[in-house]
Design a protein around this motif. Structure first.
Motif, PDB file in Angstrom:
ATOM      1  N   ALA A 135       5.326  14.628   0.005  1.00  0.00           N
ATOM      2  CA  ALA A 135       6.706  14.701   0.480  1.00  0.00           C
ATOM      3  C   ALA A 135       7.661  14.649  -0.686  1.00  0.00           C
ATOM      4  O   ALA A 135       7.300  14.323  -1.819  1.00  0.00           O
ATOM      5  N   THR A 136       8.918  14.957  -0.409  1.00  0.00           N
ATOM      6  CA  THR A 136      10.019  14.805  -1.348  1.00  0.00           C
ATOM      7  C   THR A 136      11.048  13.879  -0.719  1.00  0.00           C
ATOM      8  O   THR A 136      11.155  13.793   0.497  1.00  0.00           O
ATOM      9  N   GLY A 137      11.803  13.173  -1.576  1.00  0.00           N
ATOM     10  CA  GLY A 137      12.834  12.273  -1.055  1.00  0.00           C
ATOM     11  C   GLY A 137      12.352  10.848  -0.961  1.00  0.00           C
ATOM     12  O   GLY A 137      11.257  10.493  -1.388  1.00  0.00           O
TER      13      GLY A 137
ATOM     14  N   ARG B 165      -4.248  20.898  -3.927  1.00  0.00           N
ATOM     15  CA  ARG B 165      -2.784  20.877  -3.928  1.00  0.00           C
ATOM     16  C   ARG B 165      -2.273  20.123  -5.152  1.00  0.00           C
ATOM     17  O   ARG B 165      -2.602  18.979  -5.374  1.00  0.00           O
ATOM     18  N   GLN B 166      -1.434  20.769  -5.964  1.00  0.00           N
ATOM     19  CA  GLN B 166      -0.867  20.152  -7.153  1.00  0.00           C
ATOM     20  C   GLN B 166       0.548  19.658  -6.863  1.00  0.00           C
ATOM     21  O   GLN B 166       1.328  20.335  -6.188  1.00  0.00           O
ATOM     22  N   LEU B 167       0.872  18.472  -7.361  1.00  0.00           N
ATOM     23  CA  LEU B 167       2.210  17.937  -7.161  1.00  0.00           C
ATOM     24  C   LEU B 167       3.208  18.642  -8.065  1.00  0.00           C
ATOM     25  O   LEU B 167       2.939  18.896  -9.235  1.00  0.00           O
ATOM     26  N   GLU B 168       4.384  18.942  -7.516  1.00  0.00           N
ATOM     27  CA  GLU B 168       5.475  19.524  -8.279  1.00  0.00           C
ATOM     28  C   GLU B 168       6.536  18.460  -8.540  1.00  0.00           C
ATOM     29  O   GLU B 168       6.443  17.340  -8.058  1.00  0.00           O
ATOM     30  N   ASP B 169       7.551  18.813  -9.309  1.00  0.00           N
ATOM     31  CA  ASP B 169       8.609  17.854  -9.636  1.00  0.00           C
ATOM     32  C   ASP B 169       9.278  17.350  -8.362  1.00  0.00           C
ATOM     33  O   ASP B 169       9.642  18.128  -7.481  1.00  0.00           O
ATOM     34  N   GLY B 170       9.463  16.033  -8.293  1.00  0.00           N
ATOM     35  CA  GLY B 170      10.133  15.435  -7.145  1.00  0.00           C
ATOM     36  C   GLY B 170       9.225  15.146  -5.966  1.00  0.00           C
ATOM     37  O   GLY B 170       9.671  14.574  -4.968  1.00  0.00           O
TER      38      GLY B 170
ATOM     39  N   PHE C 237       0.847  -1.193   0.000  1.00  0.00           N
ATOM     40  CA  PHE C 237       0.000   0.000   0.000  1.00  0.00           C
ATOM     41  C   PHE C 237       0.885   1.246   0.000  1.00  0.00           C
ATOM     42  O   PHE C 237       0.609   2.220  -0.709  1.00  0.00           O
ATOM     43  N   HIS C 238       1.962   1.232   0.788  1.00  0.00           N
ATOM     44  CA  HIS C 238       2.928   2.334   0.765  1.00  0.00           C
ATOM     45  C   HIS C 238       3.497   2.523  -0.638  1.00  0.00           C
ATOM     46  O   HIS C 238       3.574   3.651  -1.140  1.00  0.00           O
ATOM     47  N   ASP C 239       3.928   1.427  -1.266  1.00  0.00           N
ATOM     48  CA  ASP C 239       4.513   1.525  -2.604  1.00  0.00           C
ATOM     49  C   ASP C 239       3.519   2.100  -3.601  1.00  0.00           C
ATOM     50  O   ASP C 239       3.871   2.928  -4.453  1.00  0.00           O
ATOM     51  N   TYR C 240       2.276   1.638  -3.516  1.00  0.00           N
ATOM     52  CA  TYR C 240       1.245   2.117  -4.440  1.00  0.00           C
ATOM     53  C   TYR C 240       1.044   3.628  -4.287  1.00  0.00           C
ATOM     54  O   TYR C 240       1.016   4.369  -5.276  1.00  0.00           O
ATOM     55  N   VAL C 241       0.939   4.093  -3.048  1.00  0.00           N
ATOM     56  CA  VAL C 241       0.695   5.522  -2.806  1.00  0.00           C
ATOM     57  C   VAL C 241       1.893   6.350  -3.252  1.00  0.00           C
ATOM     58  O   VAL C 241       1.734   7.413  -3.876  1.00  0.00           O
ATOM     59  N   ASN C 242       3.101   5.884  -2.961  1.00  0.00           N
ATOM     60  CA  ASN C 242       4.294   6.646  -3.321  1.00  0.00           C
ATOM     61  C   ASN C 242       4.462   6.801  -4.831  1.00  0.00           C
ATOM     62  O   ASN C 242       5.112   7.732  -5.295  1.00  0.00           O
ATOM     63  N   ARG C 243       3.867   5.885  -5.606  1.00  0.00           N
ATOM     64  CA  ARG C 243       4.044   5.916  -7.057  1.00  0.00           C
ATOM     65  C   ARG C 243       2.880   6.548  -7.800  1.00  0.00           C
ATOM     66  O   ARG C 243       2.832   6.500  -9.020  1.00  0.00           O
ATOM     67  N   LEU C 244       1.933   7.121  -7.077  1.00  0.00           N
ATOM     68  CA  LEU C 244       0.850   7.826  -7.751  1.00  0.00           C
ATOM     69  C   LEU C 244       1.416   8.973  -8.577  1.00  0.00           C
ATOM     70  O   LEU C 244       2.342   9.662  -8.158  1.00  0.00           O
ATOM     71  N   ARG C 245       0.860   9.149  -9.752  1.00  0.00           N
ATOM     72  CA  ARG C 245       1.259  10.196 -10.688  1.00  0.00           C
ATOM     73  C   ARG C 245       2.589   9.910 -11.355  1.00  0.00           C
ATOM     74  O   ARG C 245       3.139  10.782 -12.030  1.00  0.00           O
ATOM     75  N   GLU C 246       3.186   8.741 -11.154  1.00  0.00           N
ATOM     76  CA  GLU C 246       4.395   8.408 -11.890  1.00  0.00           C
ATOM     77  C   GLU C 246       4.038   7.915 -13.289  1.00  0.00           C
ATOM     78  O   GLU C 246       3.024   7.278 -13.499  1.00  0.00           O
TER      79      GLU C 246
END
Length: 614
Positions: free
Chosen positions: A572-574, A554-559, A514-523
């Motif tokens: 988050a970033t990183g 809130r719009q996602l920015e690069d990174g 579930f963590h992996d799925y959320v972290n990769r949204l919009r990739e």
């Protein structure tokens, strides 16, 4: 001039190489026909092959010559083909090949010669490098697609009969097999223990996961196998969710489908992968092909002892455990428990060993004992006016473990305006006091063991004031005299109740995925994201303090990427895996009144706890 000074370091010894005569002896008597692509294979390579093979007859022809002319006839032991499959070439090879001739890919020869040059061992197994037809996909009409859908829904076993006959599948079948059977993301699958059609394979992979996690012998191994455990968990999830039982009769067809799953890709043959090969050996009842399998590790007494001690969860470092095993010949958990007073242990470890999962405490709980302990804590929650929910494997429907996870939450809350930052519901002091009251109340009802040290019986604070609070305690068994049970008590603020409920319900693999799925949204090609829903939250400074008024859409920015945990939803970033991360935005917890809302927020269908047994 070639002598070194007396105090200079000696040059490193030269790497031993196998003499050419010994290498050639391995190839003596072989007659090899090589069909190569001249644009890929150079004349120098051809000469080196002949040199390595020695007295073996190595005849090299190009693909163009093979197509225009007849292949030379001889008692070929091997036909090495370095070009793609074609029916014309296949027919010509069959004219010169006998029943004992191996028709293999060029990869077999390259790897065999490399191995021979280094160690003078035998050639690689020819059966692992067959030159076979690569089927191409064929465009299908709408009627054929409808027919295949009907065939997919029919489990009559016709596919098994085709495989048993050994005939190659048709192009239409290959098109059907090319489609992915399961969703790429584990949170989109429904995993239940009862629906597992391959329990033996799933258990083997989970046991291998357990060995890799607990039986490493040094820090480097711990880091390396920590990465492999994550990929192995996904392979085990595939085994549990696979829709049919894997058998030798249907393996040929199911292997093509399994190969399409990213977590189990066949091309990964290193120690960090190769799980498809492991499953294939399990299906056919063969030993594992890996040199780090549980069968191999179980033969090492040190790994067995380290694993047993590590699973006691005493809080010992890897260095301390290895010192006990290597210097004091401790053979396992039972031996450590019996010799706890004579071994050089810290007092906290010696005291906690009394309550460790050895002896009577190693007997799993049954349903009656589990219900007794849970009902006592339920009564404590009612007396303290707290919401209460058993989580972990118990919430997923499993009974019979050695520990319990229980979640508490205050009922009385202050209603805050959504346009202003929410106030912290429980600070550290208030949560400490609440956890102490839970301890005292249970001690009156059922006997809370006075555990001291190693973090047991004590609370653990997060980095920020609104995080959940955990306390690991040991309780006396209400059924077995002299046995103790381990319980994780979790206190969470009301605003984080849905997140804590989802996180602590597990399973571990499901939460990790579930963590992996959320972290990769919009990739890559992700169409749309949670920010399209008109959500709102707060910008954060590097110290995770809220800044200014609420932010809408809130719009996602690069990174940047989304992140979910038991503490809420963030941008988050990183990288969270190496702790090099900065949270820049926090979603309002008013958006998540229950678990269903978290699934909806990330475009997922809600899964019942029993369906999260990844």
């Amino acid at each position: 001039g070639s002598c070194l000074p007396w105090n200079a370091m000696a040059p490193p010894p030269k790497k031993k190489t196998v003499r050419m005569s010994k290498l050639q002896a391995r190839w003596g008597g072989k007659r090899v026909l090589m069909i190569v692509d001249p644009s890929v294979v150079t004349e120098h390579q051809k000469a080196r092959w002949r040199e390595f093979m020695g007295d073996a007859t190595a005849t090299v022809v190009t693909a163009r010559q093979a197509k225009r002319e007849s292949l030379p006839k001889s008692a070929w032991t091997h036909v090495v083909v370095g070009v793609p499959y074609s029916e014309d070439l296949d027919a010509k090879i069959q004219e010169v090949a006998s029943a004992s001739t191996f028709v293999v890919t060029q990869q077999w020869q390259d790897e065999s010669l490399r191995l021979l040059k280094q160690t003078a061992e035998e050639c690689k197994p020819e059966a692992d490098y067959p030159w076979r037809r690569l089927l191409k996909k064929k465009k299908s009409s709408p009627s054929s697609k409808k027919r295949r859908r009907e065939e997919d829904s029919d489990d009559s076993g016709d596919d098994d009969d085709d495989d048993a006959n050994g005939g190659p599948p048709s192009d239409d079948d290959d098109d059907r097999e090319g489609r992915k059977v399961l969703e790429d993301w584990v949170p989109r699958r429904r995993h239940t223990v009862a629906d597992d059609k391959n329990p033996e394979i799933t258990k083997y992979l989970h046991d291998l996961d357990d060995w890799w996690e607990h039986a490493t012998l040094n820090e480097k191994e711990a880091v390396d196998y920590g990465i492999r455990v994550k990929s192995l968990c996904r392979a085990a999830a595939l085994s549990r969710a696979w829709p049919v039982r894997l058998t030798p009769e249907n393996w040929r067809r199911e292997k093509k489908k399994l190969r399409k799953q990213g977590a189990i890709a066949e091309h990964s043959t290193s120690k960090t992968g190769g799980y498809l090969k492991v499953i294939e050996h399990l299906v056919f009842g063969l030993p594992s092909p890996r040199d780090d399998s549980q069968e191999t590790w179980a033969k090492d007494p040190r790994r067995v002892a380290v694993r047993e001690i590590k699973k006691l969860k005493l809080g010992m470092t890897k260095k301390d455990i290895l010192n006990l095993v290597n210097e004091h010949n401790v053979t396992g958990a039972e031996d450590l428990y019996a010799r706890r007073f004579e071994l050089p242990l810290r007092e906290v470890f010696r005291e906690f060993l009394v309550y460790a999962r050895v002896g009577k405490s190693a007997i799993p709980m049954d349903k009656e004992e589990t219900d007794t302990i849970v009902n006592r804590f339920r009564a404590v929650a009612a007396d303290l006016d707290l919401d209460f929910q058993p989580v972990g494997s118990l919430r997923r429907g499993r009974v019979g473990g050695h520990d319990l996870d229980l979640l508490f939450c205050p009922r009385a809350l202050k209603n805050n305006d959504d346009d202003v930052p929410a106030q912290v519901e429980l600070d550290n002091a208030a949560r400490d006091a609440l956890m102490t009251r839970i301890h005292a109340a249970y001690r009156k009802l059922g006997g809370l063991a006075p555990v001291v040290g190693a973090g047991h019986g004590k609370v653990k604070h997060g980095a920020s004031a609104d995080r959940t609070l955990t306390s690991h305690v040991v309780v006396e068994s209400p059924k077995i005299d002299g046995a103790y049970r381990h319980v994780d008590l979790v206190v969470t603020p009301r605003s984080l109740w849905p997140h804590a409920l989802l996180h602590w319900s597990g399973s571990r693999t499901f939460v990790r995925c579930f963590h992996d799925y959320v972290n990769r949204l919009r990739e890559k090609n992700w169409q749309g994201g949670p920010e399209r829903r008109g959500v709102k939250g707060w910008r954060l400074d590097p110290n995770e303090n809220r800044l200014g008024p609420p932010v809408f859409e809130r719009q996602l920015e690069d990174g940047e990427h989304w992140h979910w945990s038991s503490n809420g939803v963030y941008v988050a970033t990183g990288n969270f895996y190496n702790a090099n991360v900065t949270k820049v935005y926090e979603e309002s917890n008013a958006s998540f009144p229950d678990e269903h809302s978290i699934f909806r927020f990330f475009f997922l269908d809600y899964l019942e706890p029993s369906e999260r047994c990844a």
